[in-house]
Design an enzyme around this catalytic site. Structure first.
Site, short mmCIF file in Angstrom:
data_model
loop_
_atom_site.label_atom_id
_atom_site.label_comp_id
_atom_site.label_asym_id
_atom_site.label_seq_id
_atom_site.Cartn_x
_atom_site.Cartn_y
_atom_site.Cartn_z
N ARG A 57 -2.59 -14.11 14.69
CA ARG A 57 -1.44 -13.31 14.26
C ARG A 57 -1.21 -12.08 15.13
O ARG A 57 -0.07 -11.71 15.41
CB ARG A 57 -1.67 -12.81 12.82
CG ARG A 57 -1.32 -13.83 11.80
CD ARG A 57 -1.76 -13.36 10.43
NE ARG A 57 -1.42 -14.39 9.47
CZ ARG A 57 -0.42 -14.28 8.61
NH1 ARG A 57 0.28 -13.19 8.53
NH2 ARG A 57 -0.14 -15.28 7.81
N ASN A 99 11.33 -2.09 4.96
CA ASN A 99 11.34 -3.34 4.18
C ASN A 99 12.12 -3.12 2.90
O ASN A 99 12.19 -2.01 2.37
CB ASN A 99 9.90 -3.74 3.83
CG ASN A 99 9.82 -5.07 3.09
OD1 ASN A 99 10.55 -6.02 3.43
ND2 ASN A 99 8.98 -5.16 2.09
N HIS A 101 12.38 -4.66 -1.09
CA HIS A 101 11.55 -5.44 -2.01
C HIS A 101 12.18 -5.36 -3.41
O HIS A 101 12.49 -4.27 -3.88
CB HIS A 101 10.13 -4.87 -2.03
CG HIS A 101 9.18 -5.66 -2.86
ND1 HIS A 101 8.60 -6.83 -2.42
CD2 HIS A 101 8.73 -5.46 -4.13
CE1 HIS A 101 7.82 -7.32 -3.38
NE2 HIS A 101 7.88 -6.50 -4.42
N ASP A 133 3.64 -0.28 6.32
CA ASP A 133 2.35 -0.13 6.99
C ASP A 133 1.68 -1.51 6.98
O ASP A 133 2.36 -2.52 6.82
CB ASP A 133 1.51 0.98 6.34
CG ASP A 133 1.26 0.72 4.87
OD1 ASP A 133 1.42 -0.45 4.42
OD2 ASP A 133 0.90 1.67 4.15
C1 GRF Z 1 14.86 -10.58 -0.83
O1 GRF Z 1 14.82 -10.51 -2.23
C2 GRF Z 1 13.95 -9.55 -0.22
O2 GRF Z 1 13.90 -8.36 -0.92
C3 GRF Z 1 12.62 -10.24 -0.32
O3 GRF Z 1 12.91 -11.60 -0.02
C4 GRF Z 1 14.27 -11.88 -0.34
C5 GRF Z 1 14.93 -12.38 0.91
O4 GRF Z 1 16.21 -12.86 0.71
N1 GRF Z 1 11.66 -9.60 0.53
P1 GRF Z 1 17.20 -13.11 1.95
O5 GRF Z 1 16.48 -13.98 2.95
O6 GRF Z 1 17.57 -11.77 2.54
O7 GRF Z 1 18.40 -13.81 1.37
#
Ligand code: GRF
Length: 181
Positions: A57, A99, A101, A133
């Site tokens: 990775r 990110n 979430h 991070d």
């Molecule tokens: C979203 O809910 C994002 O927050 C999470 O994964 C999903 C991705 O959806 N990390 P997309 O590929 O942007 O449609």
């Protein structure tokens, strides 16, 4: 200049593109991610960095970081990118990886935040945009917006609608003055 990493459907990438943000590169760990089709439709350079093509990775992440830098990327946005980034990658973009979430972190980190919130029986969940991070959905929180769980039939759609507004807004605010759209 923004680089976006994706693994899947790419609805957040689409929201970033539609906001007119200066996206110069879209990278993925999967060559079958529909998000790549969206990037190509917007004439944004794409590349795939499959783990199969690298020893480990860290090496994959270093090659990916170098490609992003070569495209002029200063800010990396994870938009549904489903691999943990290793230390060498994070070190190349310190404080410059964002990110999104679909939970109110630190509650419900990980791969199934919506299911986990439902299973926990909370009344309110939400969306978090945060700096990245090396941890799983850790890193300083930039912005959060609560979303009521009920009606749960529409919870996922309502969370995604918030993501699609909050992520571009937050990313625009991180760009040097005059670079947003
Ligand atoms: C979203 O809910 C994002 O927050 C999470 O994964 C999903 C991705 O959806 N990390 P997309 O590929 O942007 O449609």
């Amino acid at each position: 200049m923004i680089g976006v990493l994706v693994s899947g459907f790419g609805s957040n990438l689409q929201a970033l593109i539609d906001s007119g943000l200066p996206i110069v590169a879209v990278g993925s760990n999967r060559n079958d991610a529909y998000a790549l089709t969206r990037a190509r439709a917007a004439a944004i350079p794409t590349a795939t960095f499959s783990l199969d093509c690298h020893d480990n990775r860290e090496e994959r992440d270093l090659v990916m970081a170098t490609w992003l830098e070569q495209q002029g990327v200063e800010l990396v946005v994870l938009a549904g990118y489903r691999h943990l980034l290793t230390r060498p990658f994070v070190a190349r973009f310190p404080g410059r990886i964002v990110n999104v979430h679909p939970s109110l972190l630190p509650s419900f980190p990980g791969a199934h935040p919506i299911e986990d919130a439902l299973a926990a029986g909370v009344e309110t969940t939400g969306v978090t945009v945060h700096l990245v991070d090396e941890g799983v959905d850790t890193g300083p929180i930039l912005v959060q917006e609560p979303v009521p769980v009920e009606p749960r039939e529409t919870l996922e759609a309502r969370l995604h609608a918030v993501e699609h507004r909050l992520l571009p807004e937050t990313v625009a605010g991180l760009l040097p003055a005059g670079r947003a759209a």
